[in-house]
Design a protein around this motif. Structure first.
Motif, PDB file in Angstrom:
ATOM      1  N   HIS A  32      31.357  45.582  45.453  1.00  0.00           N
ATOM      2  CA  HIS A  32      30.775  44.504  44.655  1.00  0.00           C
ATOM      3  C   HIS A  32      31.890  43.527  44.287  1.00  0.00           C
ATOM      4  CE1 HIS A  32      27.124  46.944  43.914  1.00  0.00           C
ATOM      5  NE2 HIS A  32      27.982  47.938  43.897  1.00  0.00           N
ATOM      6  N   THR A  33      31.599  42.250  44.333  1.00  0.00           N
ATOM      7  CA  THR A  33      32.550  41.236  43.895  1.00  0.00           C
ATOM      8  C   THR A  33      31.848  40.307  42.917  1.00  0.00           C
ATOM      9  OG1 THR A  33      31.983  39.814  45.756  1.00  0.00           O
ATOM     10  CG2 THR A  33      33.893  41.252  46.032  1.00  0.00           C
ATOM     11  N   ASN A  34      32.630  39.698  42.067  1.00  0.00           N
ATOM     12  CA  ASN A  34      32.076  38.716  41.152  1.00  0.00           C
ATOM     13  C   ASN A  34      31.984  37.381  41.866  1.00  0.00           C
ATOM     14  OD1 ASN A  34      31.124  37.977  38.519  1.00  0.00           O
ATOM     15  ND2 ASN A  34      32.967  36.762  38.348  1.00  0.00           N
ATOM     16  N   ARG A  35      31.022  36.602  41.494  1.00  0.00           N
ATOM     17  CA  ARG A  35      30.909  35.240  42.018  1.00  0.00           C
ATOM     18  C   ARG A  35      31.060  34.304  40.834  1.00  0.00           C
ATOM     19  NH1 ARG A  35      26.809  38.002  44.979  1.00  0.00           N
ATOM     20  NH2 ARG A  35      27.480  38.227  47.126  1.00  0.00           N
ATOM     21  N   TRP A  36      32.073  33.457  40.907  1.00  0.00           N
ATOM     22  CA  TRP A  36      32.364  32.512  39.839  1.00  0.00           C
ATOM     23  C   TRP A  36      31.661  31.193  40.135  1.00  0.00           C
ATOM     24  CZ3 TRP A  36      35.264  34.519  35.918  1.00  0.00           C
ATOM     25  CH2 TRP A  36      35.982  35.682  36.208  1.00  0.00           C
ATOM     26  N   LYS A  41      27.197  23.503  42.295  1.00  0.00           N
ATOM     27  CA  LYS A  41      26.653  24.241  43.436  1.00  0.00           C
ATOM     28  C   LYS A  41      27.634  25.195  44.091  1.00  0.00           C
ATOM     29  CE  LYS A  41      23.415  20.589  44.483  1.00  0.00           C
ATOM     30  NZ  LYS A  41      22.906  19.642  45.445  1.00  0.00           N
ATOM     31  N   THR A  42      28.896  25.068  43.784  1.00  0.00           N
ATOM     32  CA  THR A  42      29.907  25.863  44.471  1.00  0.00           C
ATOM     33  C   THR A  42      30.041  27.238  43.832  1.00  0.00           C
ATOM     34  OG1 THR A  42      31.108  23.844  44.977  1.00  0.00           O
ATOM     35  CG2 THR A  42      32.320  25.917  45.216  1.00  0.00           C
TER      36      THR A  42
END
Length: 141
Positions: A32-36, A41-42
């Motif tokens: 699992h990775t975090n999405r910043w 939209k990025t």
């Protein structure tokens, strides 16, 4: 209290960007990775390694949140007294006399104890822990 579920966490505390990933020992290949959120939209797996302190020199935010808040303050010309630390890890790289008294500069040159700034970056690590715990709760219900 229920059975403890072990979680492995890897941190990339970089000079420019930082990120983390984790997996549960029961499923080590499911990472699992975090999405910043980096703007409207990025989405990014890493966030800038920067810390923003308010006028009282207290932690305000880390990463994209820090950069975006500081930019918003600057647009309104209300950023005076706020401290934004970027690339602070590099100032330690060339220092041959590191000690507990070592300082790092903010973008305007104001010095703060390096230990304090790095400790405030720990909030980044705590955030990842909270995310891991929350995911674990959803995963094992």
């Amino acid at each position: 209290m229920g059975d403890a579920t072990l979680c492995m966490v890897a941190f990339d505390f970089g000079t420019t960007y930082s990120g983390y990933a984790y997996s549960f020992c029961s499923e080590p290949l499911k990472v699992h990775t975090n999405r910043w959120q980096a703007g409207d939209k990025t989405i990014s797996y890493k966030t800038p390694t920067c810390v923003l302190l308010n006028k009282e020199e207290e932690f305000h935010s880390f990463g994209y949140d820090a950069e975006n808040h500081f930019a918003s303050l600057a647009e309104d010309d209300s950023h005076q007294g706020w401290l934004l630390f970027r690339h602070f890890k590099m100032s330690l790289h060339t220092n041959r006399n590191l000690s507990a008294a070592t300082t790092v500069p903010d973008i305007n040159g104001k010095q703060m104890p390096a230990m304090d700034i790095f400790s405030m970056s720990e909030i980044f690590k705590r955030t990842s822990h909270e995310c891991c715990t929350e995911t674990e709760s959803r995963h094992y219900r």
